[in-house]
Scaffold this motif. Structure first.
Motif, PDB file in Angstrom:
ATOM      1  N   UNK A 561       0.804  -1.213   0.000  1.00  0.00           N
ATOM      2  CA  UNK A 561       0.000   0.000   0.000  1.00  0.00           C
ATOM      3  C   UNK A 561       0.837   1.262   0.000  1.00  0.00           C
ATOM      4  N   UNK A 562       0.171   2.354   0.303  1.00  0.00           N
ATOM      5  CA  UNK A 562       0.821   3.672   0.268  1.00  0.00           C
ATOM      6  C   UNK A 562       1.580   3.935   1.565  1.00  0.00           C
ATOM      7  N   UNK A 563       2.567   3.100   1.780  1.00  0.00           N
ATOM      8  CA  UNK A 563       3.384   3.188   2.993  1.00  0.00           C
ATOM      9  C   UNK A 563       4.848   3.250   2.576  1.00  0.00           C
ATOM     10  N   UNK A 564       5.604   4.118   3.255  1.00  0.00           N
ATOM     11  CA  UNK A 564       7.043   4.221   3.002  1.00  0.00           C
ATOM     12  C   UNK A 564       7.789   4.077   4.314  1.00  0.00           C
ATOM     13  N   UNK A 565       8.786   3.202   4.312  1.00  0.00           N
ATOM     14  CA  UNK A 565       9.616   3.001   5.490  1.00  0.00           C
ATOM     15  C   UNK A 565      10.967   3.681   5.330  1.00  0.00           C
ATOM     16  N   UNK A 566      11.032   4.647   4.442  1.00  0.00           N
ATOM     17  CA  UNK A 566      12.291   5.379   4.235  1.00  0.00           C
ATOM     18  C   UNK A 566      12.510   6.351   5.387  1.00  0.00           C
ATOM     19  N   UNK A 567      13.725   6.415   5.886  1.00  0.00           N
ATOM     20  CA  UNK A 567      14.073   7.303   6.999  1.00  0.00           C
ATOM     21  C   UNK A 567      15.067   8.345   6.499  1.00  0.00           C
ATOM     22  N   UNK A 568      14.609   9.561   6.293  1.00  0.00           N
ATOM     23  CA  UNK A 568      15.470  10.623   5.775  1.00  0.00           C
ATOM     24  C   UNK A 568      16.465  11.113   6.808  1.00  0.00           C
ATOM     25  N   UNK A 569      16.239  10.817   8.093  1.00  0.00           N
ATOM     26  CA  UNK A 569      17.159  11.274   9.143  1.00  0.00           C
ATOM     27  C   UNK A 569      18.360  10.372   9.288  1.00  0.00           C
ATOM     28  N   UNK A 571      18.570   7.680  11.092  1.00  0.00           N
ATOM     29  CA  UNK A 571      18.692   7.087  12.419  1.00  0.00           C
ATOM     30  C   UNK A 571      18.517   5.573  12.401  1.00  0.00           C
ATOM     31  N   UNK A 572      17.921   5.034  11.341  1.00  0.00           N
ATOM     32  CA  UNK A 572      17.752   3.581  11.271  1.00  0.00           C
ATOM     33  C   UNK A 572      19.074   2.848  11.120  1.00  0.00           C
ATOM     34  N   UNK A 573      20.137   3.585  10.758  1.00  0.00           N
ATOM     35  CA  UNK A 573      21.450   2.952  10.635  1.00  0.00           C
ATOM     36  C   UNK A 573      21.900   2.367  11.966  1.00  0.00           C
ATOM     37  N   UNK A 574      21.482   2.990  13.066  1.00  0.00           N
ATOM     38  CA  UNK A 574      21.945   2.567  14.382  1.00  0.00           C
ATOM     39  C   UNK A 574      20.862   1.806  15.150  1.00  0.00           C
ATOM     40  N   UNK A 575      19.819   1.391  14.443  1.00  0.00           N
ATOM     41  CA  UNK A 575      18.711   0.715  15.114  1.00  0.00           C
ATOM     42  C   UNK A 575      18.814  -0.789  14.911  1.00  0.00           C
ATOM     43  N   UNK A 576      18.531  -1.549  15.977  1.00  0.00           N
ATOM     44  CA  UNK A 576      18.539  -3.007  15.895  1.00  0.00           C
ATOM     45  C   UNK A 576      17.250  -3.548  15.285  1.00  0.00           C
ATOM     46  N   UNK A 577      16.165  -2.816  15.434  1.00  0.00           N
ATOM     47  CA  UNK A 577      14.855  -3.304  14.994  1.00  0.00           C
ATOM     48  C   UNK A 577      14.445  -2.626  13.700  1.00  0.00           C
ATOM     49  N   UNK A 578      13.636  -3.338  12.909  1.00  0.00           N
ATOM     50  CA  UNK A 578      13.108  -2.782  11.672  1.00  0.00           C
ATOM     51  C   UNK A 578      11.862  -1.961  11.973  1.00  0.00           C
ATOM     52  N   UNK A 579      11.539  -1.013  11.113  1.00  0.00           N
ATOM     53  CA  UNK A 579      10.355  -0.172  11.383  1.00  0.00           C
ATOM     54  C   UNK A 579       9.036  -0.856  11.040  1.00  0.00           C
ATOM     55  N   UNK A 580       9.082  -2.149  10.770  1.00  0.00           N
ATOM     56  CA  UNK A 580       7.854  -2.875  10.460  1.00  0.00           C
ATOM     57  C   UNK A 580       7.907  -4.233  11.144  1.00  0.00           C
ATOM     58  N   UNK A 581       6.756  -4.878  11.226  1.00  0.00           N
ATOM     59  CA  UNK A 581       6.638  -6.156  11.944  1.00  0.00           C
ATOM     60  C   UNK A 581       7.200  -7.300  11.116  1.00  0.00           C
ATOM     61  N   UNK A 582       7.307  -8.466  11.751  1.00  0.00           N
ATOM     62  CA  UNK A 582       7.811  -9.653  11.059  1.00  0.00           C
ATOM     63  C   UNK A 582       6.856 -10.095   9.956  1.00  0.00           C
ATOM     64  N   UNK A 583       5.571  -9.931  10.196  1.00  0.00           N
ATOM     65  CA  UNK A 583       4.585 -10.295   9.164  1.00  0.00           C
ATOM     66  C   UNK A 583       4.750  -9.403   7.940  1.00  0.00           C
ATOM     67  N   UNK A 584       4.975  -8.105   8.186  1.00  0.00           N
ATOM     68  CA  UNK A 584       5.186  -7.182   7.069  1.00  0.00           C
ATOM     69  C   UNK A 584       6.489  -7.500   6.355  1.00  0.00           C
ATOM     70  N   UNK A 585       7.530  -7.868   7.110  1.00  0.00           N
ATOM     71  CA  UNK A 585       8.812  -8.223   6.495  1.00  0.00           C
ATOM     72  C   UNK A 585       8.655  -9.430   5.572  1.00  0.00           C
ATOM     73  N   UNK A 586       7.852 -10.399   6.001  1.00  0.00           N
ATOM     74  CA  UNK A 586       7.617 -11.575   5.169  1.00  0.00           C
ATOM     75  C   UNK A 586       6.838 -11.193   3.909  1.00  0.00           C
ATOM     76  N   UNK A 587       5.867 -10.294   4.070  1.00  0.00           N
ATOM     77  CA  UNK A 587       5.095  -9.842   2.916  1.00  0.00           C
ATOM     78  C   UNK A 587       5.977  -9.060   1.942  1.00  0.00           C
ATOM     79  N   UNK A 588       6.877  -8.237   2.489  1.00  0.00           N
ATOM     80  CA  UNK A 588       7.798  -7.471   1.638  1.00  0.00           C
ATOM     81  C   UNK A 588       8.666  -8.416   0.823  1.00  0.00           C
ATOM     82  N   UNK A 589       9.215  -9.451   1.465  1.00  0.00           N
ATOM     83  CA  UNK A 589      10.050 -10.427   0.739  1.00  0.00           C
ATOM     84  C   UNK A 589       9.258 -11.100  -0.370  1.00  0.00           C
ATOM     85  N   UNK A 590       8.006 -11.427  -0.072  1.00  0.00           N
ATOM     86  CA  UNK A 590       7.155 -12.096  -1.071  1.00  0.00           C
ATOM     87  C   UNK A 590       6.902 -11.178  -2.262  1.00  0.00           C
TER      88      UNK A 590
END
Length: 682
Positions: A561-569, A571-590
């Protein structure tokens, strides 16, 4: 009048500041050498070259002849023998006869004893019948300098080594590079004595950036023009842009145009292994700048000290770097004012800078220095081609269309490389082909015609590159091909050049067609040979990243959908966790896999429908090794999607191509075809 006339020669004969560095500098090593000579001299004071070692036989003979005046036993180790003055006139004492002055009181002979008791008994037995025997004198002698050196010398060596190491570590620091001046600013000062000769006329393109930067220069030259209206000049300007676009060159032009003191340094000049040095250098820099106000401070690569504070969650913040940044923030806009001090800075990583550094009152303006467009590339080529000798076949318009995406530094490299190629060929002028070879050299790397490739491998490479060419030619939104080669360049076994349209926005259809064209090489291998190779490593990496961006960043997938996980700041470079859930990560891979498989199936479908033309194109490529647009037109016919583009010659677009848009050959990452070793694909 006389006083005035006498003073004039003094003012005219003032030493030139440029000649200060020509005076010989005093070397502290001379002090060390003098100390060493003094210590050695003191040691030699107790040494007499006339003293001679003798044996017991010679000593016994001297005692029997009563030629000895004194016999001194020193430290119970050796005996010093003093000969009577009247006996020294004898011929046998000629070698040990002392001269006048220094050394006249020294002993003439030395006898090394074994046992003290035996020596004393032997001497006493020899003289038992003498009326005036020579009695043995016992003397304890201390070597003061030797004992002192035994503990002073190691200490001096340690101190000397420490000073030497400190001088090496602080070399180049302000104030002569001494350890005590390590906190001084390392900025290089350009003033009326060491002015910069570059001005805005030497900076081609960057017209919008020059407008903003020239306003700062104009304020320094004509401040009343702005102050009478109540205006205030911005305190700082930040030059932001990709590498090689001319940020530092623009700062040099400011130094040449402003005619005011200009301090230039790099962000890394504040970084030192000692605690507090960075903040100390910032304070010293602004202290010097205030004394010479109005002036300009230019800090290149400011991201070295301007990185956002508290970013690193793993090891904590770098306190020294943050202290330096805090001091810089305070000096730029703190409690005290910095009237007349303007800060210029340059970086290509503005996204990681601290927000406090970018606020109004510090860097009021962010001047974006982007990659040059068609007209700007023409202007840059004109500047760099001034010193070159080239023939009439070379056109600036033509070259500017061949180099979309090139920075100013890339264009300078093209001009220099073309001159080197022409000189290598013993030419008196640079031709059009030399420039084209230079562009190919920069994009794809050096040709490696001597690389050993088997006939079967060469055939696979030819069909791989022919697949790219055919698919890109038959798709509407794919970049049309201009040139393909199977001559190895750099680490790639084949390369392709395309003619893109420089878009500001891109649709899903355009990105999908680009994916299909990129997978055309692997699809060609699959269709023709029924098997695939490792030659598509670069292609797969490229399509995976592009499909990921389509799904995760640009919102071009219906399932996500109309969702963007891009981080212009950033800060995600230093983050251990992704900005989306595991279910979303699986859907993204698919979804990524689905897009790539659809593109691959589309590429195979196109090539299967045009199998005969693909084989004809590959055979021509095997024969010529390099094919151009005309070869594709002969096989596939004219491309119906780009009727507005007209081409002329075998070196790319004609000088009339791309009217109304910035068109040219877009370099792509060289497409490696099937290699023997997997590391060839890297």
């Amino acid at each position: 009048m006389n006083d005035t006339n006498e003073k004039k020669p003094e003012s005219n004969n003032r030493p030139d500041p440029k000649l200060k560095n020509n005076k010989p500098r005093f070397s502290y090593y001379w002090i060390y050498a003098l100390l060493a000579v003094l210590i050695i001299g003191l040691q030699l004071m107790n040494w007499n070259t006339t003293v001679k070692n003798i044996g017991w036989g010679e000593l016994k003979e001297m005692i029997l002849n009563q030629e000895i005046e004194r016999l001194v036993l020193v430290n119970k180790e050796f005996a010093e023998v003093f000969i009577k003055k009247d006996k020294l006139a004898l011929e046998k004492f000629k070698e040990v006869r002392p001269g006048e002055g220094f050394g006249s009181t020294r002993p003439q002979y030395v006898y090394n004893i074994g046992s003290v008791e035996t020596f004393e008994k032997d001497v006493s037995d020899i003289q038992k019948d003498f009326e005036k025997p020579v009695y043995i004198e016992n003397l304890t002698r201390r070597n003061v300098w030797g004992d002192a050196l035994s503990w002073i010398l190691p200490v001096l060596l340690l101190i000397g080594a420490w000073f030497f190491i400190m001088r090496m570590m602080s070399r180049g620091a302000g104030g002569g590079g001494q350890i005590f001046n390590i906190g001084k600013s390392k900025a290089q000062l350009f003033d009326k004595d060491t002015h910069v000769s570059i001005n805005f006329n030497d900076v081609a393109g960057l017209e919008e950036a020059k407008v903003e930067i020239m306003e700062i220069v104009d304020f320094l030259k004509n401040p009343k023009k702005y102050t009478t209206l109540g205006g205030k000049i911005p305190k700082g300007a930040l030059l932001v842009g990709p590498p090689g676009t001319g940020k530092t060159l623009l700062a040099k032009a400011v130094a040449g145009e402003a005619k005011v003191p200009f301090f230039s340094l790099s962000g890394s000049d504040f970084v030192e292994m000692f605690v507090g040095v960075g903040a100390s250098r910032v304070r010293d820099l602004f202290k010097q700048a205030k004394e010479k106000a109005p002036c300009i401070i230019f800090i290149d690569e400011i991201d070295a000290i301007g990185r956002a504070r508290g970013r690193n969650q793993i090891t904590g913040a770098n306190d020294e770097r943050e202290n330096t940044l805090n001091q810089l923030l305070t000096e730029m806009d703190g409690f005290a004012t910095n009237a007349g001090v303007i800060i210029l800075a340059a970086t290509n990583r503005a996204d990681i800078l601290d927000r406090a550094l970018l606020r109004a009152g510090r860097f009021d303006r962010q001047i974006h220095v982007e990659l040059p467009d068609l007209e700007e590339r023409k202007a840059i080529f004109k500047v760099h081609m001034k010193p070159l000798k080239f023939d009439e076949s070379v056109g600036v318009d033509f070259l500017s269309k061949q180099t979309p995406g090139f920075s100013g530094a890339d264009i300078a490299n093209v001009c220099n490389e073309a001159a080197l190629i022409a000189a290598r060929r013993n030419k008196t002028e640079i031709s059009k082909q030399d420039f084209m070879d230079a562009i190919d050299r920069i994009i794809g790397g050096l040709e490696k015609r001597n690389k050993i490739i088997s006939p079967q491998e060469k055939k696979v490479i030819a069909f791989h590159e022919a697949g790219h060419a055919a698919v890109s030619w038959l798709l509407q939104y794919a970049h049309p091909l201009v040139k393909v080669t199977i001559v190895p360049r750099g680490k790639a076994l084949g390369a392709a050049w395309y003619l893109p349209e420089e878009r500001q926005i891109t649709t899903y259809e355009q990105m999908f067609d680009e994916l299909v064209a990129t997978l055309g090489g692997r699809a060609s291998e699959d269709v023709v040979f029924g098997k695939i190779s490792t030659g598509a490593l670069n292609d797969l990496e490229k399509v995976t990243k592009q499909a990921y961006a389509m799904v995760v960043y640009f919102g071009l997938n219906k399932e996500i959908g109309n969702v963007s996980y891009y981080d212009s700041t950033g800060q995600q470079e230093y983050s251990f966790s992704k900005p989306y859930s595991e279910a979303t990560a699986q859907l993204i891979d698919t979804e990524i896999k689905k897009i790539i498989e659809q593109a691959y199936s589309r590429a195979k479908e196109i090539l299967s429908e045009n199998r005969d033309k693909l084989e004809e194109l590959a055979s021509i490529l095997l024969k010529k090794e390099v094919i151009f647009r005309e070869d594709l037109e002969t096989i596939f016919g004219k491309r119906p999607f780009d009727e507005s583009h007209e081409f002329n010659g075998q070196n790319g677009p004609s000088e009339n191509a791309g009217q109304g848009s910035d068109s040219g050959i877009q370099p792509v990452e060289p497409q490696p075809a099937e290699p023997v070793q997997p590391d060839e694909n890297q």
